[in-house]
Design an enzyme around this catalytic site. Structure first.
Site, PDB file in Angstrom:
ATOM      1  CG  HIS A  10      -2.120  -0.895   1.057  1.00 47.18           C
ATOM      2  ND1 HIS A  10      -3.254  -0.758   1.803  1.00 47.18           N
ATOM      3  CD2 HIS A  10      -2.342  -1.932   0.211  1.00 47.18           C
ATOM      4  CE1 HIS A  10      -4.144  -1.673   1.436  1.00 47.18           C
ATOM      5  NE2 HIS A  10      -3.613  -2.405   0.473  1.00 47.18           N
ATOM      6  CE1 TYR A  65      -5.413   3.775   8.764  1.00 44.45           C
ATOM      7  CE2 TYR A  65      -6.035   3.557  11.068  1.00 44.45           C
ATOM      8  CZ  TYR A  65      -5.235   3.202  10.004  1.00 44.45           C
ATOM      9  OH  TYR A  65      -4.243   2.252  10.181  1.00 44.45           O
ATOM     10  N   PRO A  93      -4.606   0.160  18.576  1.00 46.95           N
ATOM     11  CG  PRO A  93      -6.263  -1.342  18.010  1.00 46.95           C
ATOM     12  CD  PRO A  93      -5.689  -0.607  19.165  1.00 46.95           C
ATOM     13  CE  LYS A 133       3.626   3.093  13.558  1.00 41.85           C
ATOM     14  NZ  LYS A 133       3.899   2.445  12.304  1.00 41.85           N
ATOM     15  CE1 TYR A 148      -0.245   2.618   7.788  1.00 39.33           C
ATOM     16  CE2 TYR A 148      -1.455   3.654   9.563  1.00 39.33           C
ATOM     17  CZ  TYR A 148      -1.344   2.663   8.614  1.00 39.33           C
ATOM     18  OH  TYR A 148      -2.320   1.698   8.504  1.00 39.33           O
TER      19      TYR A 148
HETATM   20  P1  FAS Z   1       1.038 -11.976  21.727  1.00 41.87           P
HETATM   21  O1  FAS Z   1       0.049 -11.646  22.816  1.00 41.87           O
HETATM   22  O2  FAS Z   1       0.602 -12.004  20.320  1.00 41.87           O
HETATM   23  O3  FAS Z   1       1.671 -13.417  22.032  1.00 41.87           O
HETATM   24  C1  FAS Z   1       2.005 -13.808  23.350  1.00 41.87           C
HETATM   25  C2  FAS Z   1       2.004 -15.321  23.406  1.00 41.87           C
HETATM   26  O4  FAS Z   1       2.407 -15.710  24.728  1.00 41.87           O
HETATM   27  C3  FAS Z   1       0.607 -15.901  23.189  1.00 41.87           C
HETATM   28  O5  FAS Z   1       0.658 -16.947  22.241  1.00 41.87           O
HETATM   29  C4  FAS Z   1       0.201 -16.412  24.567  1.00 41.87           C
HETATM   30  O6  FAS Z   1      -0.603 -17.588  24.507  1.00 41.87           O
HETATM   31  C5  FAS Z   1       1.550 -16.732  25.183  1.00 41.87           C
HETATM   32  N1  FAS Z   1       1.532 -16.708  26.653  1.00 41.87           N
HETATM   33  C6  FAS Z   1       0.848 -15.860  27.454  1.00 41.87           C
HETATM   34  N2  FAS Z   1       1.091 -16.151  28.758  1.00 41.87           N
HETATM   35  C7  FAS Z   1       1.951 -17.225  28.757  1.00 41.87           C
HETATM   36  C8  FAS Z   1       2.564 -17.974  29.775  1.00 41.87           C
HETATM   37  N3  FAS Z   1       2.344 -17.709  31.063  1.00 41.87           N
HETATM   38  N4  FAS Z   1       3.378 -19.006  29.420  1.00 41.87           N
HETATM   39  C9  FAS Z   1       3.616 -19.269  28.103  1.00 41.87           C
HETATM   40  N5  FAS Z   1       3.064 -18.585  27.078  1.00 41.87           N
HETATM   41  C10 FAS Z   1       2.230 -17.568  27.422  1.00 41.87           C
HETATM   42  N6  FAS Z   1      -1.812  -4.721  16.598  1.00 41.87           N
HETATM   43  C11 FAS Z   1      -1.902  -4.074  15.430  1.00 41.87           C
HETATM   44  O7  FAS Z   1      -0.883  -3.579  14.934  1.00 41.87           O
HETATM   45  N7  FAS Z   1      -3.130  -3.953  14.777  1.00 41.87           N
HETATM   46  C12 FAS Z   1      -4.275  -4.515  15.302  1.00 41.87           C
HETATM   47  O8  FAS Z   1      -5.346  -4.399  14.725  1.00 41.87           O
HETATM   48  C13 FAS Z   1      -4.218  -5.202  16.523  1.00 41.87           C
HETATM   49  N8  FAS Z   1      -5.340  -5.783  17.056  1.00 41.87           N
HETATM   50  C14 FAS Z   1      -5.234  -6.435  18.271  1.00 41.87           C
HETATM   51  C15 FAS Z   1      -6.370  -7.044  18.881  1.00 41.87           C
HETATM   52  C16 FAS Z   1      -6.263  -7.693  20.116  1.00 41.87           C
HETATM   53  C17 FAS Z   1      -7.484  -8.336  20.761  1.00 41.87           C
HETATM   54  C18 FAS Z   1      -5.024  -7.740  20.787  1.00 41.87           C
HETATM   55  C19 FAS Z   1      -4.911  -8.411  22.146  1.00 41.87           C
HETATM   56  C20 FAS Z   1      -3.900  -7.154  20.197  1.00 41.87           C
HETATM   57  C21 FAS Z   1      -3.996  -6.514  18.934  1.00 41.87           C
HETATM   58  N9  FAS Z   1      -2.890  -5.933  18.312  1.00 41.87           N
HETATM   59  C22 FAS Z   1      -2.953  -5.278  17.134  1.00 41.87           C
HETATM   60  C23 FAS Z   1      -1.616  -6.004  18.899  1.00 41.87           C
HETATM   61  C24 FAS Z   1      -1.060  -7.360  18.565  1.00 41.87           C
HETATM   62  O9  FAS Z   1      -0.981  -7.527  17.183  1.00 41.87           O
HETATM   63  C25 FAS Z   1       0.242  -7.462  19.291  1.00 41.87           C
HETATM   64  O10 FAS Z   1       1.018  -6.288  19.129  1.00 41.87           O
HETATM   65  C26 FAS Z   1       1.030  -8.667  18.882  1.00 41.87           C
HETATM   66  O11 FAS Z   1       0.220  -9.786  19.040  1.00 41.87           O
HETATM   67  C27 FAS Z   1       2.266  -8.694  19.768  1.00 41.87           C
HETATM   68  O12 FAS Z   1       2.818  -9.931  19.659  1.00 41.87           O
HETATM   69  P2  FAS Z   1       3.472 -10.634  20.942  1.00 41.87           P
HETATM   70  O13 FAS Z   1       4.281  -9.632  21.691  1.00 41.87           O
HETATM   71  O14 FAS Z   1       4.085 -11.864  20.415  1.00 41.87           O
HETATM   72  O15 FAS Z   1       2.256 -10.961  21.932  1.00 41.87           O
HETATM   73  C1  PHB Z   2      -6.130  -4.496  10.684  1.00 42.41           C
HETATM   74  O1  PHB Z   2      -6.142  -4.754   9.473  1.00 42.41           O
HETATM   75  O2  PHB Z   2      -6.485  -5.324  11.552  1.00 42.41           O
HETATM   76  C2  PHB Z   2      -5.666  -3.137  11.135  1.00 42.41           C
HETATM   77  C3  PHB Z   2      -5.056  -2.299  10.224  1.00 42.41           C
HETATM   78  C4  PHB Z   2      -4.631  -1.038  10.641  1.00 42.41           C
HETATM   79  C5  PHB Z   2      -4.822  -0.654  11.953  1.00 42.41           C
HETATM   80  C6  PHB Z   2      -5.423  -1.513  12.883  1.00 42.41           C
HETATM   81  C7  PHB Z   2      -5.841  -2.765  12.458  1.00 42.41           C
HETATM   82  O3  PHB Z   2      -4.415   0.587  12.365  1.00 42.41           O
END
Ligand code: FAS
Ligand code: PHB
Length: 389
Positions: A72, A200, A292, A296, A384
């Site tokens: 993009h 957005y 989100p 980032k 961004y």
């Molecule tokens: P993660 O949370 O992805 O991974 C952590 C891992 O550790 C998981 O698999 C978990 O099961 C494991 N774990 C937890 N406790 C443990 C323990 N005690 N023992 C062993 N393992 C354990 N970011 C964006 O950029 N755009 C988005 O739209 C967006 N939407 C999101 C929506 C939600 C609901 C959430 C929660 C986050 C969102 N994020 C988004 C942010 C997300 O993408 C995170 O930044 C990304 O998953 C970060 O990755 P990790 O740091 O690996 O953490």
């Molecule tokens: C998504 O595609 O899930 C998404 C993209 C951009 C954002 C947040 C979420 O800022």
């Protein structure tokens, strides 16, 4: 069991760290509390910065991303019925990659399996032992048996609710947090995206985001109250509300269909300082959370992993501790810049119930300035697409 780096968590941060260390000849064991299917079932991020793209290539998992991902050149912001495009390529000469976190995680899982590196799933009661000593350990239980991993370092990549950060006493850690008075109700559908790029939308009814996972799979979000219940939101109600928040000509283009996933994400800004405690290093959501809005979260996790894998390589090859000793400060500098951008994007695009008339006017002035100033659009664009590591 013995390894050089024990990684807790097999999300994108843990898996990417594992792959980068493997490529550098450093042994790591990943301990994950859930199953692979559960990890893959979580629908999260969708946009990758160029830095994250480069790291995935370095980890040897760039092929499918380049084949299936979407480049993009810009994004669209709408407010007050008007549409404005931020042209990343023209403003800062860079682009972003739209490729879902689920696919990133799948590619990293496949690569780890292919190289035979050890990942322990369904690990119970994961515990960090003596992480500040020279002989840190990680223990876990499986089928009622307690297992012990001795290591040089522990990487806490276990997300916001993980055990790593919570193993650090309150006296040794500072927490910074802002919880936003709303969440995002997200829907995934096998329908063509409403636009070629992300949209957005700031609207008086609330924020909306039109994103995608491919040319046939769309991801949409609408701002919702903190007390929102999924069961109150049928697909039809979601589509009707989304249309109301988009410019009329865009709403007319919306192709709707049955949701294949629907979830509510709370929004918060959160940072834990420092990110290192003896031989325990926090990376990704274990150390910080961003709303989100700035796309980032996943990209910050990649930045932490870049710094940490480089630091471990320096230690094992150059016998230098400089990277290890400088990790927390270096990572936190970049974290706070992304926290600022994510907070700012959230503040200009969402309805804040308590903003009042003055706050509403300030938000409108922010958006008016943004779309009338090349410098302001360039600032949004450079944040961004991702600031340099
Ligand atoms: P993660 O949370 O992805 O991974 C952590 C891992 O550790 C998981 O698999 C978990 O099961 C494991 N774990 C937890 N406790 C443990 C323990 N005690 N023992 C062993 N393992 C354990 N970011 C964006 O950029 N755009 C988005 O739209 C967006 N939407 C999101 C929506 C939600 C609901 C959430 C929660 C986050 C969102 N994020 C988004 C942010 C997300 O993408 C995170 O930044 C990304 O998953 C970060 O990755 P990790 O740091 O690996 O953490
Ligand atoms: C998504 O595609 O899930 C998404 C993209 C951009 C954002 C947040 C979420 O800022």
């Amino acid at each position: 069991m013995r390894t050089q780096v024990a990684i807790i968590g097999a999300g994108p941060a843990g898996l990417l760290l594992g792959q980068l260390l493997h490529r550098k000849g450093i042994d790591a064991i990943i301990v994950e509390q859930r199953s692979p299917d559960y990890v893959l079932s979580r629908i999260r991020a969708g946009v990758l910065e160029q830095g994250a793209v480069g790291l995935l290539e370095e980890a040897g998992v760039g092929a499918r991303m380049h084949k299936e991902g979407l480049i993009h050149d810009g994004t669209e912001l709408t407010f007050d019925g008007r549409r404005h495009r931020i042209d990343f390529k023209r403003l800062v000469g860079q682009t972003v990659m739209v490729y879902g976190q689920t696919e990133v995680t799948r590619d990293l899982m496949d690569a780890r399996t292919a190289c035979g590196a050890k990942t322990i799933y369904n690990a119970e009661n994961v515990t960090l032992v003596d992480y500040a000593s020279d002989t840190p350990k990680v223990t876990y239980q499986q089928d009622g048996v307690t297992h012990e991993i001795t290591c040089d370092f522990i990487a806490g990549c276990d997300g916001f609710h993980g055990v790593s950060r919570k193993s650090v006493p309150n006296s040794a850690i500072s927490l910074f947090e802002r919880v936003y008075p709303f969440g995002w109700l997200g829907i995934l559908s096998d329908t063509p995206p409403v636009s070629d790029e992300l949209i957005y939308a700031n609207h008086q009814r609330g924020f909306a985001l039109c994103s995608m996972r491919s040319l046939t799979r769309s991801r949409y979000y609408i701002q919702c109250g903190m007390d929102t219940q999924i069961e109150d939101w049928s697909d039809d109600r979601f589509w009707d509300e989304l249309r109301l928040r988009l410019p009329p000509e865009t709403a007319e283009q919306l192709v709707t269909g049955p949701s294949i996933e629907k979830s509510i994400a709370p929004l918060r800004s959160f940072v834990a300082e420092p990110m290192r405690f003896g031989n325990l290093f926090l990376a990704g959501d274990a150390a910080h959370i961003v709303p989100p809005t700035g796309a980032k979260g996943l990209n910050l996790a990649a930045g932490d992993v870049h710094y940490l894998s480089t630091a471990f390589e320096e230690f094992y090859t150059g016998k230098s501790r400089a990277g290890i000793d400088g990790y927390s400060q270096k990572a936190l500098t970049r974290v706070w810049l992304a926290e600022r951008f994510s907070w700012w994007m959230t503040s200009i695009l969402h309805n804040f119930p308590d903003n009042g008339d003055f706050g509403q006017r300030i938000q409108e002035a922010e958006l008016d300035y943004l779309f009338s100033s090349n410098a302001a659009m360039t600032s949004l664009a450079e944040n961004y697409v991702g600031l340099p590591y």
